[in-house]
Design a protein around this motif. Structure first.
Motif, PDB file in Angstrom:
ATOM      1  N   GLU A  10       0.815  -1.211   0.000  1.00 38.08           N
ATOM      2  CA  GLU A  10       0.000   0.000   0.000  1.00 38.08           C
ATOM      3  C   GLU A  10       0.856   1.272   0.000  1.00 38.08           C
ATOM      4  O   GLU A  10       0.567   2.217  -0.738  1.00 38.08           O
ATOM      5  CB  GLU A  10      -0.921  -0.032   1.210  1.00 38.08           C
TER       6      GLU A  10
ATOM      7  N   MET B 211      -9.407   4.898  -0.109  1.00 35.48           N
ATOM      8  CA  MET B 211      -9.415   3.467  -0.418  1.00 35.48           C
ATOM      9  C   MET B 211     -10.855   2.996  -0.371  1.00 35.48           C
ATOM     10  O   MET B 211     -11.633   3.426   0.480  1.00 35.48           O
ATOM     11  CB  MET B 211      -8.594   2.667   0.584  1.00 35.48           C
TER      12      MET B 211
ATOM     13  N   LEU C  72      -6.128  -3.731  -4.407  1.00 39.40           N
ATOM     14  CA  LEU C  72      -6.204  -2.493  -3.643  1.00 39.40           C
ATOM     15  C   LEU C  72      -6.829  -1.472  -4.575  1.00 39.40           C
ATOM     16  O   LEU C  72      -6.416  -1.341  -5.738  1.00 39.40           O
ATOM     17  CB  LEU C  72      -4.824  -2.034  -3.187  1.00 39.40           C
TER      18      LEU C  72
ATOM     19  N   TRP D 219      -8.785   2.581  -5.064  1.00 37.37           N
ATOM     20  CA  TRP D 219      -9.000   3.946  -4.590  1.00 37.37           C
ATOM     21  C   TRP D 219      -9.975   4.655  -5.502  1.00 37.37           C
ATOM     22  O   TRP D 219     -10.121   4.299  -6.672  1.00 37.37           O
ATOM     23  CB  TRP D 219      -7.686   4.731  -4.612  1.00 37.37           C
TER      24      TRP D 219
END
Length: 184
Positions: A138, A160, A174, A176
């Motif tokens: 991250e 996020m 991950l 965003w």
């Protein structure tokens, strides 16, 4: 081990097939066969003391450099995808990037943008699929985001997310979202 001949200079290399890397383990400017000043004598002395082959520190540095190169490649790809998504609002764009150093798998970036007010405002989403063996986490992805996303992005809007649209992100992703609005 293999030797390299560069004019009068000589070098020694060794290939590590497991890491898919060729190490330059010695170089010297003088080849003088049969003389004390011959660089191969230095290579033999280093080898005799166990100082010629790559060390654990060398391998650790290799991993660091490999990760840095992968972050640079992710950034470059992310910039291209952002521009592509900006030119085709509402169309999700994505590409994969193969892992380096013979590691199995690939990284994936997905970018989707909605553009409003004649291109002055946007809402965007970006998803990274990063295999754990890359060492990229991250923190490094925030550096990538900082290089990819527009300078006029509302910093407080970068968040996020666990879902992109109606889809929940997978365990190895991950994601965003962010927004940009014209100055008031």
């Amino acid at each position: 081990m293999k030797t390299l001949h560069i004019n009068r200079g000589r070098a020694v290399t060794i290939f590590d097939a497991d890491k898919n890397v060729c190490w330059l383990i010695g170089y010297g400017p003088t080849h003088a066969k049969g003389e004390d000043r011959d660089v191969f004598n230095d290579f033999e002395r280093l080898d005799g003391r166990g100082e010629l082959l790559p060390t654990a520190d060398d391998y650790e540095l290799l991993e660091t450099l490999s990760t840095a190169a992968q972050i640079d490649a992710l950034t470059e790809l992310g910039l291209a995808l952002y521009e592509e998504a900006r030119s085709e609002p509402g169309v999700e764009v994505n590409r994969t990037l193969g892992l380096k150093d013979g590691k199995e798998g690939s990284m994936l970036i997905v970018v989707d943008l909605e553009v409003f007010d004649d291109g002055e405002a946007e809402q965007g989403w970006i998803v990274f699929t990063i295999p754990p063996q890359t060492g990229i986490g991250e923190e490094q992805l925030y550096d990538v985001l900082g290089a990819i996303l527009p300078a006029n992005m509302d910093g407080d809007s970068l968040t996020m997310v666990a879902k992109v649209g109606d889809r929940a992100i997978n365990y190895n992703e991950l994601a965003w979202t962010w927004s940009c609005y014209p100055d008031a």
